[in-house]
Design a protein around this motif. Structure first.
Motif, mmCIF file in Angstrom:
data_model
loop_
_atom_site.group_PDB
_atom_site.id
_atom_site.type_symbol
_atom_site.label_atom_id
_atom_site.label_comp_id
_atom_site.label_asym_id
_atom_site.label_seq_id
_atom_site.Cartn_x
_atom_site.Cartn_y
_atom_site.Cartn_z
ATOM 1 N N HIS A 62 95.670 49.407 96.596
ATOM 2 C CA HIS A 62 96.933 49.424 97.743
ATOM 3 C C HIS A 62 96.643 48.519 97.920
ATOM 4 O O HIS A 62 95.207 48.697 98.654
ATOM 5 N N TYR A 63 97.531 47.927 99.218
ATOM 6 C CA TYR A 63 97.010 46.745 99.787
ATOM 7 C C TYR A 63 96.958 48.197 101.313
ATOM 8 O O TYR A 63 97.654 47.715 102.053
ATOM 9 N N LEU A 64 96.245 47.803 102.104
ATOM 10 C CA LEU A 64 96.041 48.434 103.360
ATOM 11 C C LEU A 64 96.966 48.159 104.852
ATOM 12 O O LEU A 64 97.130 47.109 105.077
ATOM 13 N N GLY A 65 97.349 49.501 104.753
ATOM 14 C CA GLY A 65 98.903 48.789 105.774
ATOM 15 C C GLY A 65 100.122 48.815 105.304
ATOM 16 O O GLY A 65 101.557 48.621 105.895
ATOM 17 N N TRP A 66 100.094 48.607 103.930
ATOM 18 C CA TRP A 66 101.375 48.048 103.686
ATOM 19 C C TRP A 66 102.402 49.005 102.494
ATOM 20 O O TRP A 66 101.363 49.549 101.730
ATOM 21 N N ASN A 67 103.773 48.847 102.014
ATOM 22 C CA ASN A 67 104.046 49.776 101.333
ATOM 23 C C ASN A 67 103.439 49.443 99.909
ATOM 24 O O ASN A 67 102.951 49.015 100.242
ATOM 25 N N LYS A 68 103.748 51.083 99.491
ATOM 26 C CA LYS A 68 103.032 51.606 97.331
ATOM 27 C C LYS A 68 103.466 50.498 97.120
ATOM 28 O O LYS A 68 103.350 50.071 95.902
ATOM 29 N N ASN A 69 105.091 50.137 97.386
ATOM 30 C CA ASN A 69 105.662 48.747 96.268
ATOM 31 C C ASN A 69 105.097 47.521 96.101
ATOM 32 O O ASN A 69 105.042 47.364 94.973
ATOM 33 N N TRP A 70 103.543 47.630 96.753
ATOM 34 C CA TRP A 70 103.013 45.941 96.517
ATOM 35 C C TRP A 70 101.788 46.378 96.052
ATOM 36 O O TRP A 70 102.081 45.520 95.027
ATOM 37 N N ASP A 71 101.466 47.908 95.853
ATOM 38 C CA ASP A 71 100.240 48.349 94.851
ATOM 39 C C ASP A 71 100.195 47.590 93.414
ATOM 40 O O ASP A 71 101.834 46.902 93.162
ATOM 41 N N GLU A 72 99.214 47.247 92.960
ATOM 42 C CA GLU A 72 99.500 46.032 91.559
ATOM 43 C C GLU A 72 98.100 46.013 90.485
ATOM 44 O O GLU A 72 97.211 46.564 91.692
ATOM 45 N N TRP A 73 98.470 45.445 89.318
ATOM 46 C CA TRP A 73 97.143 45.438 88.885
ATOM 47 C C TRP A 73 96.839 44.386 88.992
ATOM 48 O O TRP A 73 97.288 43.667 89.442
ATOM 49 N N VAL A 74 94.917 43.689 89.068
ATOM 50 C CA VAL A 74 94.937 42.501 89.575
ATOM 51 C C VAL A 74 93.117 42.652 88.569
ATOM 52 O O VAL A 74 92.912 43.008 87.849
ATOM 53 N N SER A 75 93.073 40.855 87.981
ATOM 54 C CA SER A 75 92.229 40.921 87.440
ATOM 55 C C SER A 75 90.754 40.521 88.306
ATOM 56 O O SER A 75 91.357 40.456 89.731
ATOM 57 N N VAL A 76 89.204 40.725 87.522
ATOM 58 C CA VAL A 76 88.337 40.549 89.155
ATOM 59 C C VAL A 76 88.160 39.544 89.248
ATOM 60 O O VAL A 76 87.804 39.665 91.125
ATOM 61 N N ASP A 77 88.450 38.448 89.641
ATOM 62 C CA ASP A 77 88.884 36.961 89.937
ATOM 63 C C ASP A 77 89.517 36.392 90.815
ATOM 64 O O ASP A 77 89.392 35.758 92.005
ATOM 65 N N ARG A 78 90.234 38.005 91.495
ATOM 66 C CA ARG A 78 91.086 37.817 92.901
ATOM 67 C C ARG A 78 89.973 39.059 93.992
ATOM 68 O O ARG A 78 91.087 39.009 95.347
ATOM 69 N N LEU A 79 89.263 39.659 93.304
ATOM 70 C CA LEU A 79 88.354 40.407 94.340
ATOM 71 C C LEU A 79 86.855 39.549 94.832
ATOM 72 O O LEU A 79 86.851 39.340 94.270
ATOM 73 N N MET A 80 86.924 40.720 96.070
ATOM 74 C CA MET A 80 85.891 39.927 96.559
ATOM 75 C C MET A 80 84.901 41.459 97.221
ATOM 76 O O MET A 80 86.069 42.197 97.453
ATOM 77 N N LYS A 81 83.571 41.460 97.233
ATOM 78 C CA LYS A 81 83.031 42.873 97.609
ATOM 79 C C LYS A 81 83.954 43.026 99.640
ATOM 80 O O LYS A 81 83.392 41.737 100.331
ATOM 81 N N CYS A 82 83.877 43.719 100.689
ATOM 82 C CA CYS A 82 84.080 43.637 101.571
ATOM 83 C C CYS A 82 82.423 43.280 102.596
ATOM 84 O O CYS A 82 82.388 44.155 103.352
ATOM 85 N N THR A 83 82.219 42.279 102.531
ATOM 86 C CA THR A 83 81.414 41.615 102.646
ATOM 87 C C THR A 83 81.195 41.164 104.593
ATOM 88 O O THR A 83 82.497 40.746 104.737
ATOM 89 N N ASP A 84 80.487 40.916 105.957
ATOM 90 C CA ASP A 84 80.327 40.044 106.854
ATOM 91 C C ASP A 84 81.398 38.240 106.160
ATOM 92 O O ASP A 84 81.454 37.817 106.768
ATOM 93 N N GLU A 85 80.393 37.832 105.211
ATOM 94 C CA GLU A 85 80.212 36.821 103.978
ATOM 95 C C GLU A 85 81.775 36.879 104.162
ATOM 96 O O GLU A 85 81.924 35.606 104.560
ATOM 97 N N ASN A 86 82.664 37.684 103.840
ATOM 98 C CA ASN A 86 83.351 37.644 103.041
ATOM 99 C C ASN A 86 84.800 38.050 104.026
ATOM 100 O O ASN A 86 85.951 37.027 104.204
#
Length: 316
Positions: A62-86
């Motif tokens: 679920h994309y924070l601040g966006w309509n749930k219609n944007w919710d979707e399944w994704v693979s791991v290659d599209r994700l990153m940890k919430c770190t300062d560097e990222n």
């Protein structure tokens, strides 16, 4: 908009499955905040579900601040940890995207030539995912307004089955639609115009505008919303220079557009009366696709190398 059911999977352009064995445990957990690629940008998201599919971890976001219609399944290659560097990477990418958009003449200040172009410009800004700046109003007021404006398009049952079969061929059987298609999207729109001309005895300007709009939406939305991951190499090989996707692709990909249209049109200011007429025209076009389903849609898909030739230029 997207869940783990087969029918919904048929509308999700990112539902391709990997072949490599998964790690022993998922890199991300349910409820975790992450940074996610969507189109050319990175957004904050929350992992809602985690599943192991075809030896690959999949994450429902679920994309924070966006309509749930944007919710979707994704693979791991599209994700990153919430770190300062990222987060620094996210800001740098955002800056580069804005600069690129400005240089290409697609800034918000640019004035489209006509109503159709205005709609396409507006949707192109939205298509790359949750687009633009994050909405300041987190209460969901604007989102609720958009939902109320959604034009619900009832896709006939035989065409819904077509979407599921399409998803099965591409994502499960590693097969693709052989391109270029015949008839193309342009051909189908022309055939529909001829059909309406014979049936009604005349063609209204509004119908021509709707068909022009469908073509514009298709050309703009195809690379962003309508392709499965396994089809992207095929797209990049054929859609080169000034080639229009509507001169290469056919009914299979055009039908996918009608799954996404309600969400796209929710961002366009349409008067109630105009919206009703538009809804009627879209349903009539779907009935036309259904009536010609056996001739417009391919009966079998081919291996991943089944591509040849190129389409026409946009200026042709």
């Amino acid at each position: 908009m997207v869940n783990s059911s087969k029918d919904d999977a048929a509308t999700d352009g990112d539902m391709s499955s990997g072949d490599s064995p998964p790690s022993n445990s998922s890199l991300y957990s349910e409820g975790e905040k992450v940074l996610a690629y969507h189109g050319p940008r990175i957004y904050e998201a929350k992992v809602q579900k985690v599943e192991l599919r075809k030896k690959e971890w999949r994450y429902f976001l679920h994309y924070l601040g966006w309509n749930k219609n944007w919710d979707e399944w994704v693979s791991v290659d599209r994700l990153m940890k919430c770190t300062d560097e990222n987060r620094l990477k996210q800001r740098a990418l955002e800056k580069g995207y804005v600069e690129k958009s400005s240089k290409s003449g697609r800034s918000a200040q640019a004035k489209p030539k006509n109503l159709t172009d205005a709609r396409v410009e507006k949707e192109e800004h939205k298509n790359n995912a949750p687009k633009g700046k994050k909405r300041k109003n987190d209460s969901g007021t604007k989102d609720n307004q958009s939902v109320e404006k959604v034009i619900k398009i009832q896709i006939p049952s035989t065409l819904r089955k077509q979407l599921v079969d399409d998803w099965e061929f591409v994502t499960q059987q590693d097969k693709l639609v052989k391109l270029p298609r015949s008839p193309t999207v342009d051909d189908i729109l022309t055939k529909y115009l001829e059909y309406r001309s014979k049936r009604d005895g005349t063609i209204t300007d509004s119908l021509g505008e709707v068909l022009k709009g469908i073509r514009c939406y298709f050309d703009k939305a195809l690379p962003v919303l309508l392709l499965y991951n396994k089809e992207r190499d095929q797209y990049h090989k054929l859609v080169v220079d000034d080639v229009s996707p509507s001169t290469i692709y056919g009914a299979e990909h055009l039908l996918r557009l009608f799954v996404k249209l309600p969400e796209l049109l929710a961002y366009v200011n349409i008067e109630d009366e105009t919206q009703i007429r538009l809804h009627q025209k879209l349903l009539d076009f779907l009935k036309f696709l259904q009536k010609n389903q056996s001739t417009f849609f391919v009966s079998a898909y081919e291996g991943c190398k089944g591509t040849e030739g190129k389409g026409k230029s946009k200026n042709d």
